[in-house]
Write a protein that holds these residues in place. Sequence first.
Motif, PDB file in Angstrom:
ATOM      1  N   ALA A 188       0.835  -1.203   0.000  1.00 57.90           N
ATOM      2  CA  ALA A 188       0.000   0.000   0.000  1.00 57.90           C
ATOM      3  C   ALA A 188       0.869   1.252   0.000  1.00 57.90           C
ATOM      4  O   ALA A 188       0.595   2.221  -0.728  1.00 57.90           O
ATOM      5  CB  ALA A 188      -0.930  -0.004   1.212  1.00 57.90           C
ATOM      6  N   VAL A 189       1.931   1.250   0.799  1.00 58.62           N
ATOM      7  CA  VAL A 189       2.859   2.375   0.824  1.00 58.62           C
ATOM      8  C   VAL A 189       3.513   2.545  -0.544  1.00 58.62           C
ATOM      9  O   VAL A 189       3.669   3.674  -1.043  1.00 58.62           O
ATOM     10  CB  VAL A 189       3.925   2.149   1.914  1.00 58.62           C
ATOM     11  N   ALA A 190       3.894   1.419  -1.172  1.00 54.73           N
ATOM     12  CA  ALA A 190       4.537   1.488  -2.486  1.00 54.73           C
ATOM     13  C   ALA A 190       3.581   1.999  -3.559  1.00 54.73           C
ATOM     14  O   ALA A 190       3.976   2.773  -4.436  1.00 54.73           O
ATOM     15  CB  ALA A 190       5.073   0.111  -2.863  1.00 54.73           C
ATOM     16  N   HIS A 191       2.318   1.573  -3.508  1.00 54.97           N
ATOM     17  CA  HIS A 191       1.335   2.065  -4.479  1.00 54.97           C
ATOM     18  C   HIS A 191       1.177   3.578  -4.373  1.00 54.97           C
ATOM     19  O   HIS A 191       1.112   4.281  -5.389  1.00 54.97           O
ATOM     20  CB  HIS A 191      -0.015   1.380  -4.253  1.00 54.97           C
ATOM     21  N   LEU A 192       1.110   4.069  -3.161  1.00 57.35           N
ATOM     22  CA  LEU A 192       0.998   5.516  -2.964  1.00 57.35           C
ATOM     23  C   LEU A 192       2.244   6.237  -3.477  1.00 57.35           C
ATOM     24  O   LEU A 192       2.152   7.318  -4.072  1.00 57.35           O
ATOM     25  CB  LEU A 192       0.790   5.823  -1.485  1.00 57.35           C
ATOM     26  N   GLY A 193       3.407   5.636  -3.253  1.00 57.29           N
ATOM     27  CA  GLY A 193       4.639   6.249  -3.731  1.00 57.29           C
ATOM     28  C   GLY A 193       4.698   6.326  -5.252  1.00 57.29           C
ATOM     29  O   GLY A 193       5.148   7.333  -5.812  1.00 57.29           O
ATOM     30  N   ILE A 194       4.236   5.270  -5.929  1.00 51.06           N
ATOM     31  CA  ILE A 194       4.215   5.286  -7.394  1.00 51.06           C
ATOM     32  C   ILE A 194       3.288   6.385  -7.900  1.00 51.06           C
ATOM     33  O   ILE A 194       3.624   7.132  -8.829  1.00 51.06           O
ATOM     34  CB  ILE A 194       3.792   3.907  -7.935  1.00 51.06           C
ATOM     35  N   ALA A 195       2.102   6.473  -7.302  1.00 52.68           N
ATOM     36  CA  ALA A 195       1.167   7.519  -7.725  1.00 52.68           C
ATOM     37  C   ALA A 195       1.743   8.906  -7.472  1.00 52.68           C
ATOM     38  O   ALA A 195       1.604   9.814  -8.293  1.00 52.68           O
ATOM     39  CB  ALA A 195      -0.165   7.346  -6.994  1.00 52.68           C
TER      40      ALA A 195
ATOM     41  N   TYR B  93     -11.497  -3.865   5.757  1.00 51.56           N
ATOM     42  CA  TYR B  93     -10.157  -3.351   6.025  1.00 51.56           C
ATOM     43  C   TYR B  93      -9.444  -2.961   4.728  1.00 51.56           C
ATOM     44  O   TYR B  93      -8.889  -1.859   4.625  1.00 51.56           O
ATOM     45  CB  TYR B  93      -9.325  -4.392   6.779  1.00 51.56           C
ATOM     46  N   LEU B  94      -9.456  -3.843   3.726  1.00 54.24           N
ATOM     47  CA  LEU B  94      -8.783  -3.526   2.470  1.00 54.24           C
ATOM     48  C   LEU B  94      -9.375  -2.285   1.812  1.00 54.24           C
ATOM     49  O   LEU B  94      -8.673  -1.559   1.092  1.00 54.24           O
ATOM     50  CB  LEU B  94      -8.879  -4.719   1.515  1.00 54.24           C
TER      51      LEU B  94
ATOM     52  N   MET C 158      -4.487  -0.786  -1.382  1.00 52.17           N
ATOM     53  CA  MET C 158      -4.320  -2.070  -2.060  1.00 52.17           C
ATOM     54  C   MET C 158      -5.259  -2.160  -3.263  1.00 52.17           C
ATOM     55  O   MET C 158      -6.275  -1.451  -3.345  1.00 52.17           O
ATOM     56  CB  MET C 158      -4.579  -3.215  -1.083  1.00 52.17           C
ATOM     57  N   THR C 159      -4.949  -3.075  -4.189  1.00 54.20           N
ATOM     58  CA  THR C 159      -5.697  -3.152  -5.449  1.00 54.20           C
ATOM     59  C   THR C 159      -6.895  -4.082  -5.393  1.00 54.20           C
ATOM     60  O   THR C 159      -7.696  -4.097  -6.327  1.00 54.20           O
ATOM     61  CB  THR C 159      -4.768  -3.617  -6.577  1.00 54.20           C
ATOM     62  N   GLU C 160      -7.044  -4.852  -4.322  1.00 57.86           N
ATOM     63  CA  GLU C 160      -8.150  -5.825  -4.262  1.00 57.86           C
ATOM     64  C   GLU C 160      -9.528  -5.188  -4.341  1.00 57.86           C
ATOM     65  O   GLU C 160     -10.397  -5.705  -5.065  1.00 57.86           O
ATOM     66  CB  GLU C 160      -8.027  -6.681  -2.993  1.00 57.86           C
ATOM     67  N   PRO C 161      -9.824  -4.087  -3.628  1.00 60.56           N
ATOM     68  CA  PRO C 161     -11.164  -3.497  -3.763  1.00 60.56           C
ATOM     69  C   PRO C 161     -11.496  -3.087  -5.187  1.00 60.56           C
ATOM     70  O   PRO C 161     -12.636  -3.275  -5.647  1.00 60.56           O
ATOM     71  CB  PRO C 161     -11.112  -2.289  -2.822  1.00 60.56           C
TER      72      PRO C 161
ATOM     73  N   ALA D  42     -10.088  -3.630 -16.029  1.00 61.25           N
ATOM     74  CA  ALA D  42      -9.626  -4.814 -15.297  1.00 61.25           C
ATOM     75  C   ALA D  42      -8.236  -5.242 -15.754  1.00 61.25           C
ATOM     76  O   ALA D  42      -7.391  -5.645 -14.944  1.00 61.25           O
ATOM     77  CB  ALA D  42     -10.620  -5.961 -15.481  1.00 61.25           C
ATOM     78  N   VAL D  43      -7.987  -5.154 -17.054  1.00 57.92           N
ATOM     79  CA  VAL D  43      -6.665  -5.509 -17.592  1.00 57.92           C
ATOM     80  C   VAL D  43      -5.594  -4.585 -17.035  1.00 57.92           C
ATOM     81  O   VAL D  43      -4.456  -5.008 -16.791  1.00 57.92           O
ATOM     82  CB  VAL D  43      -6.689  -5.463 -19.134  1.00 57.92           C
ATOM     83  N   PHE D  44      -5.931  -3.325 -16.793  1.00 59.32           N
ATOM     84  CA  PHE D  44      -4.969  -2.362 -16.258  1.00 59.32           C
ATOM     85  C   PHE D  44      -4.972  -2.322 -14.730  1.00 59.32           C
ATOM     86  O   PHE D  44      -4.366  -1.420 -14.142  1.00 59.32           O
ATOM     87  CB  PHE D  44      -5.251  -0.965 -16.808  1.00 59.32           C
ATOM     88  N   THR D  45      -5.657  -3.285 -14.093  1.00 57.33           N
ATOM     89  CA  THR D  45      -5.707  -3.322 -12.625  1.00 57.33           C
ATOM     90  C   THR D  45      -4.892  -4.468 -12.057  1.00 57.33           C
ATOM     91  O   THR D  45      -4.024  -4.279 -11.205  1.00 57.33           O
ATOM     92  CB  THR D  45      -7.156  -3.426 -12.134  1.00 57.33           C
ATOM     93  N   ARG D  46      -5.180  -5.702 -12.515  1.00 61.09           N
ATOM     94  CA  ARG D  46      -4.458  -6.883 -12.051  1.00 61.09           C
ATOM     95  C   ARG D  46      -4.352  -7.864 -13.214  1.00 61.09           C
ATOM     96  O   ARG D  46      -5.184  -7.846 -14.128  1.00 61.09           O
ATOM     97  CB  ARG D  46      -5.167  -7.545 -10.858  1.00 61.09           C
ATOM     98  N   TYR D  47      -3.380  -8.749 -13.129  1.00 58.00           N
ATOM     99  CA  TYR D  47      -3.176  -9.683 -14.242  1.00 58.00           C
ATOM    100  C   TYR D  47      -4.277 -10.732 -14.322  1.00 58.00           C
ATOM    101  O   TYR D  47      -4.514 -11.299 -15.384  1.00 58.00           O
ATOM    102  CB  TYR D  47      -1.799 -10.333 -14.127  1.00 58.00           C
TER     103      TYR D  47
END
Length: 608
Positions: free
Chosen positions: A76-83, A168-169, A174-177, A219-224
Amino acid sequence: MTPRPSKPGRTVTAPRGSLIRGRSGAAVVAPVFDPDVVRPATREETTPVVMAAILLGMMALIVCFSRGYVLLYGDAVAHLGIARRIFDSRNPGLAQLGGVWLPLPHLLMLPFVQKMTWWQSGLAGAWPSLACYIVGVAGFYRLCRRMLVPRWAMVATVFYGLNPNLLYLSTTAMTEPLFLVLLIWITLLTLECVDAIRAAEQVKVVRRLILLGVLILAAVFTRYDGWVLGAAAWCAVTWQLWKVRELWRRVAPAFAMFTVLAVAGPVLWLWYNQHFFHDPLDFMRGPYSAPAIEKKTSPPGSRHYRGWHNPGWALLFYTRTAQVDAAAWETGFAVMAAALAGLWIAVRRRMALASLLLWVPLGFYVYSVAYGSVPIFIPQLYPHSFYNSRYGMEMLPALALFAGVAAAALELRLMRAREGEGRVGWSNSAESRPARVLFLVVLALAVLNPVAMGYGTDLVQRVASFVERRPSTLMANYSLPLVLKEALVNSSTRVPFERNLALVLEDLPPGVPILMAESDHIGALQDAGIPLRQTLNESDYDSWHAALGAPADHAAFVVAIAGDPVSTAVAEHPEGLQELSILCTTGQPCARIYQSDRYSLQGGPVAK
C-alpha cells in the motif's frame, strides 16, 4: 400452475431456471414487488444497499485510520509512492508507473496523493478503495437479484459486505477493492448482455458491449487476473452472439469496438514495457517480477515453497485461504461446500451461466501458485506464516453468491415438501415455517460471521486454554481477521524502522538532495513528508546511476541501507562521505546516513 394476478403494466417475467416458487425453468408472471420472484433489481431496492455500504465503509475507515491500520501493508505504501512520483519526481511522467504493477490503481489515486497530508496519512489511497467498496456492494446486490429472490439476495450481500477483511482492504491503497468491483460488474454486465442477446434487444446489446469493453480494459490495467477475466467475458459474449447471427450483423460495429477495447489493454501494456524497459515481458521476467522477488526473498539453498509445480497443493492452499478470508473458525469449509453445491445447481439448471465468471480467480491463482512463483502462506497450513493471504479475497463474491443459491434451493425444497409441487407464498406462515427458520438462521450466521472473525476465535482460544490448563499460544495467530493479521505481523519491524529513519530525515536541512533507494523503504520519506523530487532514486535512470558512481558529488546526504545499491556504491566510492549516524532495528537491515564534504548545502558541488 396458475400465476398470481398482477396489475396491468407492472408485471415481470422471471427468467428460466430461477429459484422461484414453482417448477424450475417455468416462466412466471408476478407483481413487481413479489418477494418470491427473481428479476433485475430496481433503483428503490438498490438505494438502501448503497446507503448501508456508505455507512459501513465510513465506519471502517474511522476505525482503521484511528488505529493506524491504513499503511500497514508495504505494498500500500509502495502504491501511494508510485502515484505520488508521477508528478513529484526529478523525471515526472508515465514512465514513473513502473513495469510490473499495472497502472490503473495508481492513476485513480493521482488526484488525491498530491496532497502531502493525504499521502502521509494514507487517505489518498483510502478514498478510491472506499468508493470501490460502495459500488461493489451495490453491483453485487444487483447481480444476486438476477439469480435470487430479494431476501436471499440480501443475505448474500450482507455476507459479502460485512466481511471484515474486505472492509479493512477498502481503507487501504491495495488493489483488491478495485479488482473486486470490476469482477462483479463485468460479471453483471456480461449476464445482462447475454440476456439482451437472447431477447434480441439491439439497443441494450450495443450499450452493454461498449460498457463491458471499457470495464474489461480497466480490469486488464488493474491486475493480471483481469486479463483472464476479460478473455473469459469476451468468449461468453461472442459465443452467445454466434448463435444469433442476424443480431450479430446488426451490432457488428459495437462488437468490433468491444473487441478492440478488450485487446487494447494487453497490447498497450506490452508496448509500454518495451518502450520504457526494452522488454515487452519485463513484468514477467524483470528485476521486480514475481520470480525475481521469490528468488530474492528465499534463503540461499532453500527448497521451493509448497505448491511449486504442484497444482494439487496450490489448489489446497488457495481454497483454504479463500475459506479463512471469508468465514470464521472452520465454518469456511461449510461456506465452500455450500458454494460448490450452488455452483452445481446453477449449472444443472442453467441459471445465469455468465455468473461463472466469478470463479475465474480460482483457476488463475492455482496456476499462479503452481507455476507463477506466487506463494501463499497462512497460519492454518505449513509453514504457518503470513504471506499473500489477501489473494483469497477474490473468491469472496463467488462464495457469497453461490452459497446463497444453495440456501435458496434448500428453502424451495423445504416448501415443496410441505405443499407438494404447488406454489407456496412466503407470506403463508403455516406452510413456510421451516423455510422461515432456515432463512433466519442463515441471516443470523451472516451477521455474526464478522463478529466471530474479529473476536470469536479469541474467546475459543481462551476457553480451550482454561480447560486444558495451558497458555494460549495460538491466540495471537487467530484473534484477528486473516488479512489484517498478516498486515500487522509483516509490518511489525518495517513500520518502526521507517518511523525512526523518518525522524532522522526530518532533521536534515530542507530541500537538499538525498541519495536513497526507494524500492523497499519509501515509507520513511512519506512519513517525513520529503518531496520525492528532492531525492535521487532508481525512478530516474540517468541521475541515479550518475549518483551511484560518485555519491559525494551528487547528493548532500546519502542513506545507505545494508544490501541495497546505495550501500554498495558507498562501499566502492566512500570518498568525500562522512558518516553521521547508524540506525538499526530488529528484523530490518541497518541504515547508515552520510553527509557529503563535496556538496554545498547552499546548492551544488563544492568548487575544487
